[in-house]
Design a protein around this motif. Structure first.
Motif, PDB file in Angstrom:
ATOM      1  N   GLN A  85       9.469   2.011   8.268  1.00 36.82           N
ATOM      2  CA  GLN A  85      10.384   2.508   7.247  1.00 36.82           C
ATOM      3  C   GLN A  85       9.660   2.776   5.929  1.00 36.82           C
ATOM      4  O   GLN A  85       9.864   3.805   5.280  1.00 36.82           O
ATOM      5  CB  GLN A  85      11.527   1.517   7.022  1.00 36.82           C
ATOM      6  N   ALA A  86       8.802   1.837   5.523  1.00 38.02           N
ATOM      7  CA  ALA A  86       8.062   2.009   4.268  1.00 38.02           C
ATOM      8  C   ALA A  86       7.121   3.210   4.352  1.00 38.02           C
ATOM      9  O   ALA A  86       7.000   3.992   3.399  1.00 38.02           O
ATOM     10  CB  ALA A  86       7.286   0.735   3.941  1.00 38.02           C
ATOM     11  N   ARG A  87       6.463   3.366   5.495  1.00 37.61           N
ATOM     12  CA  ARG A  87       5.532   4.482   5.655  1.00 37.61           C
ATOM     13  C   ARG A  87       6.276   5.821   5.621  1.00 37.61           C
ATOM     14  O   ARG A  87       5.801   6.787   5.030  1.00 37.61           O
ATOM     15  CB  ARG A  87       4.754   4.316   6.965  1.00 37.61           C
ATOM     16  N   SER A 131       0.832  -1.207   0.000  1.00 40.84           N
ATOM     17  CA  SER A 131       0.000   0.000   0.000  1.00 40.84           C
ATOM     18  C   SER A 131       0.866   1.257   0.000  1.00 40.84           C
ATOM     19  O   SER A 131       0.528   2.261  -0.643  1.00 40.84           O
ATOM     20  CB  SER A 131      -0.936  -0.002   1.208  1.00 40.84           C
ATOM     21  N   MET A 132       2.006   1.211   0.705  1.00 45.99           N
ATOM     22  CA  MET A 132       2.915   2.362   0.714  1.00 45.99           C
ATOM     23  C   MET A 132       3.508   2.595  -0.676  1.00 45.99           C
ATOM     24  O   MET A 132       3.644   3.733  -1.121  1.00 45.99           O
ATOM     25  CB  MET A 132       4.043   2.130   1.727  1.00 45.99           C
ATOM     26  N   VAL A 133       3.868   1.522  -1.360  1.00 45.25           N
ATOM     27  CA  VAL A 133       4.377   1.645  -2.731  1.00 45.25           C
ATOM     28  C   VAL A 133       3.302   2.245  -3.623  1.00 45.25           C
ATOM     29  O   VAL A 133       3.576   3.131  -4.453  1.00 45.25           O
ATOM     30  CB  VAL A 133       4.832   0.271  -3.266  1.00 45.25           C
ATOM     31  N   CYS A 134       2.057   1.786  -3.469  1.00 46.73           N
ATOM     32  CA  CYS A 134       0.956   2.315  -4.281  1.00 46.73           C
ATOM     33  C   CYS A 134       0.712   3.797  -3.986  1.00 46.73           C
ATOM     34  O   CYS A 134       0.427   4.583  -4.899  1.00 46.73           O
ATOM     35  CB  CYS A 134      -0.316   1.519  -4.021  1.00 46.73           C
ATOM     36  N   GLU A 135       0.832   4.194  -2.740  1.00 43.94           N
ATOM     37  CA  GLU A 135       0.649   5.600  -2.377  1.00 43.94           C
ATOM     38  C   GLU A 135       1.720   6.466  -3.031  1.00 43.94           C
ATOM     39  O   GLU A 135       1.421   7.531  -3.597  1.00 43.94           O
ATOM     40  CB  GLU A 135       0.700   5.758  -0.855  1.00 43.94           C
ATOM     41  N   GLN A 136       2.968   6.012  -2.967  1.00 41.44           N
ATOM     42  CA  GLN A 136       4.031   6.797  -3.597  1.00 41.44           C
ATOM     43  C   GLN A 136       3.885   6.799  -5.112  1.00 41.44           C
ATOM     44  O   GLN A 136       4.116   7.824  -5.766  1.00 41.44           O
ATOM     45  CB  GLN A 136       5.419   6.255  -3.205  1.00 41.44           C
ATOM     46  N   LEU A 147      12.265   2.569  -1.454  1.00 41.12           N
ATOM     47  CA  LEU A 147      10.994   1.956  -1.079  1.00 41.12           C
ATOM     48  C   LEU A 147      10.849   0.571  -1.692  1.00 41.12           C
ATOM     49  O   LEU A 147      10.328  -0.353  -1.050  1.00 41.12           O
ATOM     50  CB  LEU A 147       9.830   2.858  -1.494  1.00 41.12           C
ATOM     51  N   TRP A 148      11.321   0.404  -2.927  1.00 43.91           N
ATOM     52  CA  TRP A 148      11.292  -0.930  -3.534  1.00 43.91           C
ATOM     53  C   TRP A 148      12.143  -1.910  -2.717  1.00 43.91           C
ATOM     54  O   TRP A 148      11.756  -3.065  -2.503  1.00 43.91           O
ATOM     55  CB  TRP A 148      11.810  -0.884  -4.972  1.00 43.91           C
TER      56      TRP A 148
END
Length: 443
Positions: A302-304, A232-237, A251-252
């Motif tokens: 970290q992802a967030r 979800s964090m990847v999708c947000e970015q 992030l990846w």
């Protein structure tokens, strides 16, 4: 005509006491510590969100006492912790995990021998559940775009609240159910103090039929949700920056490292049946809030952070971080592989071992000759690799490493104390052969 008399009340009580002896020693500083940790874990989970969030002003935000006091005294702030839609989604997610456990095929594996002489039989299909969840998620994102899967980021605090409430409900229900006749209690959770026993876990294996709540929570709802949150964090970015091709390398990497860690745990599901959490600890609020709230909503920090503070590493730093992570993973996996092979009667590397008077065998070469917990070393190296992509602008993103080091040292001490009680003087001989606890040559 039978002359056998029914067992007296005192005889039944004596039998129950023999099966479930009273706990005489405390951990975590006893009831006061259990009470403080029971409050502290949910509060820390919220604090890490509000202390590192673009919605609260940064990581950390410029908080002043007056502003904090104003927020805490505002009913609207407290109301904002609840999100009905997020709560329903969380319930749906938990129900999905139960349905997948019941429907998907899986092998049956025996656990360790219980005090009754029997063994619990567990159904293992956590990895299949993970693949199903990833398949459905990927299909939805492919069909509807990355913006369709940003709700875990947008409703983050609502999901925390839902998970904490689920943890409390399970902790209370399991504590109440542990008083039924015939329940096998944890040796460390039968103190008679309700605060302590509620926290530490009174019943060893609360179950409904073949559904074992402790092992289910250990791997499925929280651990898989951790990966979905990272996605979800990847999708947000991606939504903010114009597509997946614009998502930062940092992030990846975070998604890759943490996703592989989760996949490894789920794929090697039988390995958890020999861990202290399963064999020794009862299931109480400690494990329920840890599995359901702490793991998914703290470990994704970290992802967030990288969503609202993009970091571009570049090829050279990426290579360094990847190397660091996979060195940690190599140690973690090979050490666990040596231990699991040895416990299953295999010794393909011809490792040396020490035989105790009880007949138990303890490895003294390979990774387990370098330290008594080499897998913890691999864990710590990976934890550092997960934090490095965030850079060094804030210490908050290194909270996981700090916490995990404390957790692993505490686990190591608990395990060493248990082994000393089990093996007696043999344990001292073993410690002479393997003197280091976690880090060879250091600790």
């Amino acid at each position: 005509m039978s002359t056998k008399q029914p067992a007296s009340g005192s005889a039944k009580a004596n039998a129950a006491n023999e099966l479930n002896p009273r706990t005489t020693t405390y951990e975590f500083l006893g009831p006061p510590g259990a009470f403080l940790i029971s409050l502290g874990v949910p509060l820390t989970t919220y604090a890490l969100y509000f202390g590192c969030s673009e919605h609260s002003g940064g990581c950390p935000p410029a908080l002043v006492p007056a502003r904090i006091s104003l927020a805490l005294s505002d009913p609207a702030w407290w109301k904002g912790l609840w999100d009905t839609q997020a709560a329903l989604m969380y319930l749906g997610w938990y129900a999905f995990c139960i349905a997948a456990w019941a429907i998907l095929p899986g092998d049956r594996v025996e656990g360790t021998t219980l005090r009754t002489g029997g063994k619990k039989v567990y159904k293992i299909n956590a990895f299949s559940t993970f693949l199903l969840a990833l398949g459905l998620t990927s299909g939805a994102i492919y069909r509807y775009g990355p913006a369709s899967f940003t709700f875990l980021y947008e409703k983050f605090v609502g999901f925390i609240t839902a998970a904490v409430i689920m943890s409390i409900v399970q902790g209370v229900a399991c504590y109440a159910a542990s008083f039924r006749p015939g329940a096998i209690l944890a040796l460390g959770g039968n103190s008679g103090n309700p605060i302590y026993d509620f926290y530490i876990g009174r019943e060893l294996n609360p179950s409904i039929g073949s559904f074992d709540l402790k092992t289910f929570n250990e791997l499925r709802p929280g651990l898989i949700l951790w990966t979905l949150i990272d996605i979800s964090m990847v999708c947000e970015q991606a939504t903010r920056r114009g597509g997946f091709s614009q998502v930062t390398d940092s992030l990846w990497l975070t998604l890759l490292f943490q996703g592989l860690y989760v996949a490894d745990a789920l794929y090697n599901e039988p390995g958890i049946f020999t861990q202290m959490d399963i064999t020794t600890d009862g299931f109480g609020f400690m494990l329920s809030v840890g599995d359901l709230a702490w793991v998914p909503f703290v470990y994704c920090l970290q992802a967030r952070y990288l969503v609202f503070t993009p970091v571009v590493l570049g090829p050279a730093l990426t290579a360094v971080v990847v190397l660091f992570n996979f060195v940690g993973y190599y140690i973690f996996r090979t050490a666990n592989g040596e231990k699991n092979d040895f416990r299953n009667g295999k010794n393909p590397k011809n490792l040396q071992f020490f035989t105790t008077e009880s007949g138990s065998k303890l490895l003294t070469s390979g990774w387990w000759g370098r330290s008594r917990h080499p897998n913890y070393l691999g864990d710590l190296l990976m934890a550092l690799a997960w934090s490095f992509p965030t850079g060094f602008a804030t210490p908050i993103t290194y909270f996981y490493v700090t916490y995990f080091a404390v957790l692993l040292i505490h686990r190591q001490r608990r395990d060493d104390e248990a082994c000393e009680k089990k093996y007696g003087k043999d344990w001292k001989k073993y410690m002479e052969l393997v003197p280091y606890r976690i880090i060879p040559g250091v600790y």
